[in-house]
Design an enzyme around this catalytic site. Structure first.
Site, mmCIF file in Angstrom:
data_model
loop_
_atom_site.group_PDB
_atom_site.id
_atom_site.type_symbol
_atom_site.label_atom_id
_atom_site.label_comp_id
_atom_site.label_asym_id
_atom_site.label_seq_id
_atom_site.Cartn_x
_atom_site.Cartn_y
_atom_site.Cartn_z
ATOM 1 N N HIS A 1 0.858 -1.288 0.036
ATOM 2 C CA HIS A 1 0.051 -0.134 -0.097
ATOM 3 C C HIS A 1 0.878 1.319 0.135
ATOM 4 O O HIS A 1 1.912 1.245 0.509
ATOM 5 C CB HIS A 1 -0.958 -0.165 1.180
ATOM 6 C CG HIS A 1 -1.882 0.962 1.113
ATOM 7 N ND1 HIS A 1 -2.046 2.372 1.390
ATOM 8 C CD2 HIS A 1 -3.052 0.626 0.564
ATOM 9 C CE1 HIS A 1 -3.015 2.845 0.969
ATOM 10 N NE2 HIS A 1 -3.869 1.980 0.745
ATOM 11 N N ASP B 1 -7.941 -5.501 0.227
ATOM 12 C CA ASP B 1 -8.447 -6.245 -0.756
ATOM 13 C C ASP B 1 -8.020 -7.767 -0.775
ATOM 14 O O ASP B 1 -8.369 -8.713 -1.354
ATOM 15 C CB ASP B 1 -8.098 -5.637 -2.185
ATOM 16 C CG ASP B 1 -9.033 -4.800 -2.325
ATOM 17 O OD1 ASP B 1 -10.342 -4.515 -1.879
ATOM 18 O OD2 ASP B 1 -8.914 -3.733 -2.860
HETATM 19 N N1 ACO Z 1 3.906 -7.637 -4.880
HETATM 20 C C1 ACO Z 1 5.322 -7.801 -5.054
HETATM 21 N N2 ACO Z 1 6.288 -6.560 -4.920
HETATM 22 C C2 ACO Z 1 5.501 -5.299 -4.552
HETATM 23 C C3 ACO Z 1 4.211 -5.260 -4.192
HETATM 24 C C4 ACO Z 1 3.592 -6.609 -4.452
HETATM 25 N N3 ACO Z 1 2.053 -6.449 -4.160
HETATM 26 N N4 ACO Z 1 3.810 -4.030 -4.097
HETATM 27 C C5 ACO Z 1 5.104 -3.315 -4.073
HETATM 28 N N5 ACO Z 1 6.226 -4.141 -4.398
HETATM 29 C C6 ACO Z 1 7.434 -3.884 -4.564
HETATM 30 C C7 ACO Z 1 7.854 -3.080 -5.837
HETATM 31 O O1 ACO Z 1 8.169 -4.056 -6.782
HETATM 32 C C8 ACO Z 1 8.946 -2.031 -5.332
HETATM 33 O O2 ACO Z 1 10.018 -2.979 -5.292
HETATM 34 P P1 ACO Z 1 11.466 -2.258 -5.591
HETATM 35 O O3 ACO Z 1 11.788 -1.371 -4.406
HETATM 36 O O4 ACO Z 1 12.543 -3.476 -5.451
HETATM 37 O O5 ACO Z 1 11.564 -1.657 -6.752
HETATM 38 C C9 ACO Z 1 8.609 -1.862 -3.862
HETATM 39 O O6 ACO Z 1 7.888 -2.956 -3.370
HETATM 40 C C10 ACO Z 1 7.892 -0.648 -3.723
HETATM 41 O O7 ACO Z 1 6.774 -0.511 -4.732
HETATM 42 P P2 ACO Z 1 6.028 0.559 -5.288
HETATM 43 O O8 ACO Z 1 5.043 -0.163 -6.673
HETATM 44 O O9 ACO Z 1 6.897 1.640 -5.694
HETATM 45 O O10 ACO Z 1 4.947 0.971 -4.336
HETATM 46 P P3 ACO Z 1 3.774 1.835 -4.550
HETATM 47 O O11 ACO Z 1 3.390 2.581 -3.318
HETATM 48 O O12 ACO Z 1 3.822 2.750 -5.815
HETATM 49 O O13 ACO Z 1 2.385 0.997 -4.980
HETATM 50 C C11 ACO Z 1 0.608 -0.369 -4.637
HETATM 51 C C12 ACO Z 1 1.340 0.489 -4.004
HETATM 52 C C13 ACO Z 1 0.153 -0.186 -6.298
HETATM 53 C C14 ACO Z 1 -0.722 -0.571 -3.849
HETATM 54 C C15 ACO Z 1 1.454 -1.950 -4.916
HETATM 55 O O14 ACO Z 1 1.819 -2.078 -3.668
HETATM 56 C C16 ACO Z 1 0.690 -2.866 -5.536
HETATM 57 O O15 ACO Z 1 0.684 -2.917 -6.669
HETATM 58 N N6 ACO Z 1 0.108 -3.932 -4.906
HETATM 59 C C17 ACO Z 1 -0.565 -4.869 -5.214
HETATM 60 C C18 ACO Z 1 -1.972 -4.337 -5.829
HETATM 61 C C19 ACO Z 1 -2.894 -3.883 -4.763
HETATM 62 O O16 ACO Z 1 -3.103 -4.900 -4.142
HETATM 63 N N7 ACO Z 1 -3.479 -3.050 -4.791
HETATM 64 C C20 ACO Z 1 -4.562 -2.435 -3.886
HETATM 65 C C21 ACO Z 1 -4.383 -1.387 -3.343
HETATM 66 S S1 ACO Z 1 -5.240 -0.978 -1.653
HETATM 67 C C22 ACO Z 1 -6.696 -0.086 -2.557
HETATM 68 O O17 ACO Z 1 -6.488 0.533 -3.634
HETATM 69 C C23 ACO Z 1 -7.855 -0.581 -2.128
#
Ligand code: ACO
Length: 431
Positions: free
Chosen positions: A308, A366
């Site tokens: 998140h 979620d």
């Molecule tokens: N699985 C694996 N790796 C992940 C995940 C994940 N779910 N989420 C983040 N990471 C990793 C990224 O690859 C990144 O790694 P790095 O530092 O090696 O490059 C690091 O964690 C940071 O991730 P970002 O994508 O930069 O974080 P951001 O804050 O932009 O994204 C998000 C947040 C979109 C929620 C992300 O965690 C994600 O895609 N999660 C999966 C989708 C999801 O569950 N969305 C629902 C969110 S809650 C809602 O909207 C109700």
């Protein structure tokens, strides 16, 4: 210099500006950078709003490190345990919990706005049976703009209130009709003698040829999910509603923009993606192999329902939903639902894995919500729609707050341009 000021110095010219901070009631201060362009001719650069507050708001507060979520100051755990969705909607809109008379009048107003204009219902006929319900909901919510010209003077407090009530009241009817259209079943009209969530279930599952009794446990589970999803400060869909609404556009169009933004798998679409993922993994034995692929990043796989932007410790909504999963599945006789067990194992293994620990990735709201929706008989394509119904309360509260703010400006971000510099047009014969 006051400790609440920051000094920005251009090291080449030596020119400095003192930037004031502003404090909220709780949470980090913000630096007011409004003077940067005027004084230094530079913009700030923060793709994805990683460190930028886009607005001031009094509605919802999140402390991502402590796992705190407050609606108008009230902890989500207390609201989830003691309140109901319409009371929470009132709280988000008005800022205070209603007294007995106010909740009666608010509930009355919502239940009197549940029906849709018959012409609006005919619009569904234009959609193919396999249209995604989110596409239909976004279109029909936007179409409300073509039906309710009487209340779209956004400068009028009363109009804004009626718009908000109409959205909260009609979005369940719009959503259920989208589902019925996809099944080829007749639309089921709302029943105003039922509470909000029971009525939702009735419109989804009743058919004209049979009596449908709403299971109180199902209604209670839905109530809880709706409370937990009702608002979440400046998330992507809410920011979309604010951005669209800041142009002064028709409020129904602004809410429809929010529905579209919610649809993405990085946002509200994640609940649908979690179940796809669990089904693809299929077996507890395949969890390590799946997690290895996620960590490898090569195929772009993510552990859906994890991570998140704000919560970096735990998502309090996920904790509440996990508990609800245990209760609902036990009562429905699905205590050992393979998908729930798989989700629990996946969570347990991921939470011990350094990849997820070091990136502060925890289950979000979620990760478990789809499992409950599934147990309630709600199809996967409707998961994000259910989220949209709940979030409509937050969207209208945030839209109202923005429009009522006398300092509101059109939201118009700037950019760092990296395209071609000026060049001259060549006729096609000379290219
Ligand atoms: N699985 C694996 N790796 C992940 C995940 C994940 N779910 N989420 C983040 N990471 C990793 C990224 O690859 C990144 O790694 P790095 O530092 O090696 O490059 C690091 O964690 C940071 O991730 P970002 O994508 O930069 O974080 P951001 O804050 O932009 O994204 C998000 C947040 C979109 C929620 C992300 O965690 C994600 O895609 N999660 C999966 C989708 C999801 O569950 N969305 C629902 C969110 S809650 C809602 O909207 C109700």
């Amino acid at each position: 210099m006051s400790k609440n000021m920051y000094r920005l110095t251009n090291l080449a010219s030596g020119k400095s500006s003192d930037l004031e901070t502003r404090s909220g009631t709780v949470g980090p201060d913000v630096i007011d950078i409004g003077s940067l362009w005027r004084d230094h001719g530079v913009f700030t650069y923060d793709p994805g709003f990683m460190a930028t507050a886009s607005t001031e708001s009094r509605i919802t507060y999140i402390d991502g490190d402590a796992g705190v979520l407050l609606y108008r100051g009230y902890p989500i755990e207390q609201l989830a345990a003691q309140s109901n969705f319409l009371e929470v909607s009132y709280l988000l809109l008005k800022g205070e919990l209603p007294d007995a008379a106010r909740i009666v009048s608010f509930t009355h107003s919502i239940t009197r706005h549940t029906m849709l204009n018959q012409s609006l219902l005919r619009l569904y006929g234009g959609f193919h049976h396999n249209a995604h319900p989110m596409a239909m909901v976004a279109a029909i919510v936007a179409s409300l703009a073509a039906f309710y010209h009487d209340t779209t003077n956004i400068s009028d407090d009363h109009h804004r209130e009626i718009v908000s009530h109409r959205i909260i009241a009609k979005i369940p009817t719009i959503s259920a009709a989208a589902y019925k259209h996809s099944l080829g079943q007749p639309f089921v009209y709302p029943r105003n003698d039922l509470d909000y969530c029971s009525n939702m279930l009735h419109m989804l599952f009743a058919v004209p040829c049979e009596t449908y009794e709403v299971d109180p446990l199902h209604a209670k589970a839905l109530e809880l999910l709706f409370i937990l999803h009702a608002d979440h400060e400046q998330n992507a869909s809410t920011s979309t509603v604010r951005l669209a609404g800041s142009t002064g556009c028709n409020p129904y169009a602004a809410i429809s923009a929010g529905v579209s933004a919610l649809w993405g798998p990085a946002h509200g679409g994640a609940n649908e993606a979690v179940l796809d993922m669990l089904e693809k993994i299929g077996d507890v034995k395949r969890v390590p192999e799946f997690l290895a692929r996620v960590k490898d990043k090569a195929g772009g796989a993510r552990l859906m329902g994890f991570g998140h932007r704000v919560y970096k410790n735990f998502d309090p909504r996920a904790t509440i939903i996990r508990e609800m999963c245990h209760k609902v599945l036990a009562k429905l006789g699905e205590a050992h639902s393979p998908l729930f067990e798989l989700a629990l194992v996946l969570e347990e293994i991921a939470l011990k894995d350094d990849y997820f620990i070091s990136r502060k990735l925890y289950p979000n709201v979620d990760f478990y919500s789809g499992i409950i929706y599934r147990a309630l008989g709600i199809p996967r394509s409707m998961f994000t729609v259910m989220f949209a119904i709940a979030r409509s309360a937050g969207w209208v509260a945030q839209w109202q707050e923005m429009i009522a703010d006398p300092t509101m400006k059109i939201a118009r971000p700037r950019q760092l341009y990296t395209g071609p510099v000026r060049r001259d047009y060549m006729p096609v014969s000379k290219r």
